[in-house]
Write a protein that holds these residues in place. Structure first.
Motif, PDB file in Angstrom:
ATOM      1  N   UNK A   1     -59.348 -13.388  44.709  1.00 28.46           N
ATOM      2  CA  UNK A   1     -59.944 -13.228  43.397  1.00 28.46           C
ATOM      3  C   UNK A   1     -60.959 -14.319  43.131  1.00 28.46           C
ATOM      4  N   UNK A   2     -61.865 -14.025  42.189  1.00 28.35           N
ATOM      5  CA  UNK A   2     -62.919 -14.981  41.841  1.00 28.35           C
ATOM      6  C   UNK A   2     -63.117 -15.009  40.325  1.00 28.35           C
ATOM      7  N   UNK A   3     -63.302 -16.219  39.797  1.00 28.44           N
ATOM      8  CA  UNK A   3     -63.580 -16.424  38.385  1.00 28.44           C
ATOM      9  C   UNK A   3     -64.829 -17.290  38.266  1.00 28.44           C
ATOM     10  N   UNK A   4     -65.763 -16.867  37.417  1.00 29.77           N
ATOM     11  CA  UNK A   4     -66.998 -17.617  37.220  1.00 29.77           C
ATOM     12  C   UNK A   4     -67.209 -17.842  35.727  1.00 29.77           C
ATOM     13  N   UNK A   5     -67.143 -19.125  35.324  1.00 31.71           N
ATOM     14  CA  UNK A   5     -67.340 -19.479  33.921  1.00 31.71           C
ATOM     15  C   UNK A   5     -68.813 -19.691  33.621  1.00 31.71           C
ATOM     16  N   UNK A   6     -69.155 -19.494  32.372  1.00 29.94           N
ATOM     17  CA  UNK A   6     -70.509 -19.779  31.893  1.00 29.94           C
ATOM     18  C   UNK A   6     -70.446 -20.042  30.396  1.00 29.94           C
ATOM     19  N   UNK A   7     -71.542 -20.577  29.863  1.00 26.96           N
ATOM     20  CA  UNK A   7     -71.643 -20.768  28.424  1.00 26.96           C
ATOM     21  C   UNK A   7     -71.471 -22.194  27.935  1.00 26.96           C
ATOM     22  N   UNK A   8     -71.137 -23.102  28.830  1.00 25.18           N
ATOM     23  CA  UNK A   8     -70.992 -24.491  28.418  1.00 25.18           C
ATOM     24  C   UNK A   8     -72.338 -25.121  28.121  1.00 25.18           C
ATOM     25  N   UNK A   9     -72.288 -26.333  27.587  1.00 27.16           N
ATOM     26  CA  UNK A   9     -73.519 -27.044  27.284  1.00 27.16           C
ATOM     27  C   UNK A   9     -73.294 -28.165  26.300  1.00 27.16           C
ATOM     28  N   UNK A  10     -74.390 -28.666  25.778  1.00 24.29           N
ATOM     29  CA  UNK A  10     -74.364 -29.749  24.794  1.00 24.29           C
ATOM     30  C   UNK A  10     -74.508 -29.152  23.395  1.00 24.29           C
ATOM     31  N   UNK A  11     -73.627 -29.552  22.494  1.00 29.66           N
ATOM     32  CA  UNK A  11     -73.656 -29.032  21.125  1.00 29.66           C
ATOM     33  C   UNK A  11     -73.351 -30.180  20.173  1.00 29.66           C
ATOM     34  N   UNK A  12     -73.911 -30.118  18.978  1.00 31.93           N
ATOM     35  CA  UNK A  12     -73.651 -31.148  17.979  1.00 31.93           C
ATOM     36  C   UNK A  12     -72.304 -30.928  17.316  1.00 31.93           C
ATOM     37  N   UNK A  13     -71.693 -31.980  16.812  1.00 34.56           N
ATOM     38  CA  UNK A  13     -70.440 -31.810  16.061  1.00 34.56           C
ATOM     39  C   UNK A  13     -70.600 -30.787  14.945  1.00 34.56           C
ATOM     40  N   UNK A  14     -69.592 -29.935  14.807  1.00 33.39           N
ATOM     41  CA  UNK A  14     -69.650 -28.850  13.836  1.00 33.39           C
ATOM     42  C   UNK A  14     -70.239 -27.577  14.379  1.00 33.39           C
ATOM     43  N   UNK A  15     -70.804 -27.629  15.565  1.00 36.15           N
ATOM     44  CA  UNK A  15     -71.434 -26.465  16.154  1.00 36.15           C
ATOM     45  C   UNK A  15     -70.456 -25.539  16.853  1.00 36.15           C
ATOM     46  N   UNK A  16     -71.009 -24.497  17.451  1.00 36.38           N
ATOM     47  CA  UNK A  16     -70.211 -23.473  18.128  1.00 36.38           C
ATOM     48  C   UNK A  16     -70.755 -23.188  19.525  1.00 36.38           C
ATOM     49  N   UNK A  17     -69.854 -22.749  20.368  1.00 37.59           N
ATOM     50  CA  UNK A  17     -70.202 -22.256  21.701  1.00 37.59           C
ATOM     51  C   UNK A  17     -69.277 -21.110  22.036  1.00 37.59           C
ATOM     52  N   UNK A  96     -58.464 -19.484  33.967  1.00 41.64           N
ATOM     53  CA  UNK A  96     -57.324 -19.281  34.865  1.00 41.64           C
ATOM     54  C   UNK A  96     -56.816 -17.856  34.723  1.00 41.64           C
ATOM     55  N   UNK A  97     -56.466 -17.267  35.856  1.00 40.02           N
ATOM     56  CA  UNK A  97     -55.841 -15.944  35.886  1.00 40.02           C
ATOM     57  C   UNK A  97     -54.495 -16.075  36.572  1.00 40.02           C
ATOM     58  N   UNK A  98     -53.469 -15.492  35.982  1.00 41.49           N
ATOM     59  CA  UNK A  98     -52.134 -15.604  36.557  1.00 41.49           C
ATOM     60  C   UNK A  98     -51.374 -14.287  36.448  1.00 41.49           C
ATOM     61  N   UNK A  99     -50.679 -13.961  37.542  1.00 40.31           N
ATOM     62  CA  UNK A  99     -49.791 -12.801  37.561  1.00 40.31           C
ATOM     63  C   UNK A  99     -48.482 -13.239  38.176  1.00 40.31           C
ATOM     64  N   UNK A 100     -47.455 -13.297  37.370  1.00 40.96           N
ATOM     65  CA  UNK A 100     -46.167 -13.770  37.859  1.00 40.96           C
ATOM     66  C   UNK A 100     -46.243 -15.239  38.229  1.00 40.96           C
ATOM     67  N   UNK A 101     -45.465 -15.601  39.250  1.00 37.63           N
ATOM     68  CA  UNK A 101     -45.398 -17.012  39.637  1.00 37.63           C
ATOM     69  C   UNK A 101     -46.170 -17.323  40.906  1.00 37.63           C
ATOM     70  N   UNK A 102     -46.741 -16.306  41.528  1.00 38.10           N
ATOM     71  CA  UNK A 102     -47.335 -16.564  42.833  1.00 38.10           C
ATOM     72  C   UNK A 102     -48.815 -16.230  42.939  1.00 38.10           C
ATOM     73  N   UNK A 103     -49.337 -15.496  42.012  1.00 36.23           N
ATOM     74  CA  UNK A 103     -50.741 -15.118  42.071  1.00 36.23           C
ATOM     75  C   UNK A 103     -51.509 -15.840  40.970  1.00 36.23           C
ATOM     76  N   UNK A 104     -52.482 -16.642  41.378  1.00 34.44           N
ATOM     77  CA  UNK A 104     -53.211 -17.454  40.414  1.00 34.44           C
ATOM     78  C   UNK A 104     -54.600 -17.767  40.957  1.00 34.44           C
ATOM     79  N   UNK A 105     -55.576 -17.705  40.054  1.00 39.38           N
ATOM     80  CA  UNK A 105     -56.952 -18.043  40.417  1.00 39.38           C
ATOM     81  C   UNK A 105     -57.525 -18.986  39.365  1.00 39.38           C
ATOM     82  N   UNK A 106     -58.425 -19.856  39.826  1.00 37.39           N
ATOM     83  CA  UNK A 106     -59.114 -20.791  38.951  1.00 37.39           C
ATOM     84  C   UNK A 106     -60.624 -20.638  39.122  1.00 37.39           C
TER      85      UNK A 106
END
Length: 116
Positions: A1-17, A96-106
């Protein structure tokens, strides 16, 4: 399995992402999905979790009322909407993705920096 994050960055206090995590190569709807974060010098912390069908969610006390986790099983994607951000939210955020105790992806992580 594969996981790809996006959307991070620099934001001012009080802001949203909004972070996104696109999943592939596994049956996404079967997996419990979570967002974790790790700040410099600290351990990895569970931020939010959502069940496979999306009907159950839970949050760390530090983000309750500010962050919302959601998922779109048709798009194999999980989201983290982050509002009212403060400098303590600065961290690398991991999917993170998890199924039971043995299947996990980061995912590889996406950096969120809250600073003026």
């Amino acid at each position: 399995g594969q996981l790809v994050e996006s959307g991070g960055g620099l934001v001012q206090p009080g802001g949203s992402l909004r972070l996104s995590c696109a999943a592939s190569r596994f049956t996404f709807s079967l997996y419990t999905m979570s967002w974790y974060r790790q700040a410099p010098g600290k351990g990895r912390e569970l931020v939010a979790i959502i069940s496979g069908a999306g009907g159950s969610t839970d949050y760390a006390d530090s983000v309750k009322g500010r962050f919302t986790i959601s998922r779109d099983n048709a798009k194999n994607t999980v989201y983290l909407q982050m509002n009212s951000l403060n400098p303590d939210d600065t961290a690398e955020y991991y999917c993170n993705a998890r199924l039971g105790s043995s299947l996990e992806y980061w995912g590889q992580g996406t950096q969120v920096t809250v600073s003026s």
